[in-house]
Design an enzyme around this catalytic site. Structure first.
Site, mmCIF file in Angstrom:
data_model
loop_
_atom_site.group_PDB
_atom_site.id
_atom_site.type_symbol
_atom_site.label_atom_id
_atom_site.label_comp_id
_atom_site.label_asym_id
_atom_site.label_seq_id
_atom_site.Cartn_x
_atom_site.Cartn_y
_atom_site.Cartn_z
ATOM 1 N N ASP A 57 -37.424 25.158 -39.538
ATOM 2 C CA ASP A 57 -38.725 25.424 -40.124
ATOM 3 C C ASP A 57 -38.635 25.648 -41.772
ATOM 4 O O ASP A 57 -37.833 26.553 -42.192
ATOM 5 C CB ASP A 57 -39.028 27.042 -39.485
ATOM 6 C CG ASP A 57 -40.252 27.321 -39.784
ATOM 7 O OD1 ASP A 57 -41.085 26.596 -40.796
ATOM 8 O OD2 ASP A 57 -40.919 28.085 -39.023
ATOM 9 N N GLY A 116 -46.806 19.783 -41.404
ATOM 10 C CA GLY A 116 -47.663 18.506 -41.415
ATOM 11 C C GLY A 116 -47.718 18.162 -42.853
ATOM 12 O O GLY A 116 -48.563 17.318 -43.227
ATOM 13 N N ASP A 157 -49.582 26.600 -37.315
ATOM 14 C CA ASP A 157 -49.299 27.136 -36.069
ATOM 15 C C ASP A 157 -50.725 27.228 -34.940
ATOM 16 O O ASP A 157 -51.936 27.628 -35.350
ATOM 17 C CB ASP A 157 -49.167 28.939 -36.298
ATOM 18 C CG ASP A 157 -47.509 28.850 -36.640
ATOM 19 O OD1 ASP A 157 -47.137 27.748 -37.318
ATOM 20 O OD2 ASP A 157 -47.140 29.924 -36.945
#
Ligand code: GAL
Length: 395
Positions: free
Chosen positions: A152, A199, A220
């Site tokens: 992440d 994205g 999210d």
């Protein structure tokens, strides 16, 4: 930007890993040949995840029948990380006293286990990240028996702000993802590599080139229809970037978390299946109502999601709140979703000629588990508010 990275693009062939077959023979298999299926801790537990809860989820994945329906990964998201020792080796915090023991437990159930980190110094929840320790961490994960890594961006974003230019920031991000890809490969263990950077910079254009088996395409998700629908229906146009070993990831499932009704969760599952999206349940598997189990384990819906052809579906028509999406399947049939985004019921129509069929087609209503027979004329049906009628259409 696309042409700049074209030289790096290698698609599914990059994702092949050499593994030893049962008799010790070498065989090539593709990591994430179909969209990964499993469970992830974040949507339901966020920071309140620990060893006992993960074991309970693994138990429930088996006892609920989810494992037999195809769910495999038990993924620990953020907040497992502890301190590094004097040698720089990462250790879990006291919520996870024995990560290897936990991995063995999960493997003993016929399941696989995933973990989470960031290329930055700190994760989103401010725990220790992999920055400067990528190889060491990959080796540690492999030593524990980890099969899946969600990586992440989080903490790296602050560093990217000081990169000097958007191009330099972009390069910093790609380099960071490549670094962990190489570190994972060096372990020799097949580990699904899940990119999470929401994205940005059209990740679908370069995610596979940095080794991603899947990449988040959005911010999210949350457990409400409006957010789920915003994410799901925004995926139009991304189909060409997905395929075996490299998938678009519109985020994890909220099915069973309680803030959507059954029609809305059916929309969630149907749309994710048409999108060839990973199916990572995000609820508490140990307290599921039969209705939730039915939503998550519907074999026909899972067959669409996991179709061997690996082609993602797309929007084929829209009028007001009504959208029709279709996904081509390996056997020549198509999954067709008639989605009603309006809160009340709407009459919808599927004209099978518009998705390329001539003459009679056989039609099955997937959620109703009912063969509707052969038809040539357009099919008219009332679709519930926020709901879907999911069809499998066979020539
Ligand atoms: C976010 C990510 C979530 C979850 C969270 C953990 O950036 O999108 O899915 O992983 O971090 O802190």
């Amino acid at each position: 930007m696309k042409s700049k990275w074209r030289g790096l693009l290698c698609g599914a062939s990059c994702c092949a890993a050499l593994m030893l077959g049962p008799k010790g023979t070498a065989e090539t298999s593709t990591v994430a040949a179909t969209p990964p299926m499993g469970w992830n801790s974040w949507n339901h537990y966020a920071g309140k995840i620990d060893d006992a809860t993960v074991r309970a989820q693994a138990d429930a994945m088996v006892s609920s029948g989810m494992r037999d329906a195809g769910y495999v990964y038990i993924n620990i998201d953020d907040t497992w990380e502890g301190e590094r020792d004097a040698q720089g080796v990462i250790h879990p915090n006291n919520k996870f006293p024995d990560m290897k023991g936990l991995a063995d437990y999960v493997h003993g159930k016929g399941l696989k286990i995933g973990i989470y980190s960031t290329p930055g110094p700190k994760t989103c929840a401010k725990f220790e990240g992999s920055y400067g320790h990528e190889e060491q961490d990959a080796q540690t994960y492999a030593g524990w028996g980890i099969d899946y890594l969600k990586y992440d961006l989080c903490g790296l974003r602050d560093m990217m702000k000081n990169a000097g230019s958007p191009e330099a920031a972009h390069k910093m991000m790609l380099d960071a993802y490549v670094k962990m890809r190489d570190a994972l490969r060096k372990t020799g263990r097949p580990i699904v590599y899940s990119l999470c950077q929401y994205g940005n910079d059209a990740v679908w254009q370069w995610g596979a080139s940095v080794g991603g088996n899947l990449w988040r395409t959005t911010g999210d998700i949350s457990d409400n229809y409006s957010r789920m629908a915003d994410i799901g229906f925004s995926q139009a146009g991304l189909a060409k970037y997905a395929g075996p070993g490299h998938w678009n990831d519109p985020d994890m499932l909220e099915v069973g978390n309680g803030r959507m009704n059954t029609e809305e969760y059916r929309t969630h599952m149907s749309l994710w299946a048409i999108l060839a999206a990973p199916l990572l349940a995000g609820n508490d598997l140990s307290t599921m109502k039969p209705e939730t189990v039915a939503l998550l384990t519907n074999r026909d819906v899972i067959a669409i999601d996991q179709d061997a052809g690996g082609k993602q579906g797309d929007r084929v028509g829209a009028e007001g709140p009504m959208e029709v999406w279709a996904r081509p399947l390996a056997d020549g049939s198509k999954a067709v979703g008639l989605f009603n985004r309006h809160p009340g019921p709407m009459e919808m129509q599927a004209d099978f000629r518009e998705i390329g069929y001539k003459g009679k087609v056989k039609v099955r209503d997937v959620w109703a588990a009912k063969d509707l027979g052969a038809m040539e004329a357009p099919y008219r049906v009332t679709v519930p508010g926020h709901g879907v009628v999911l069809l499998r259409v066979t020539p």
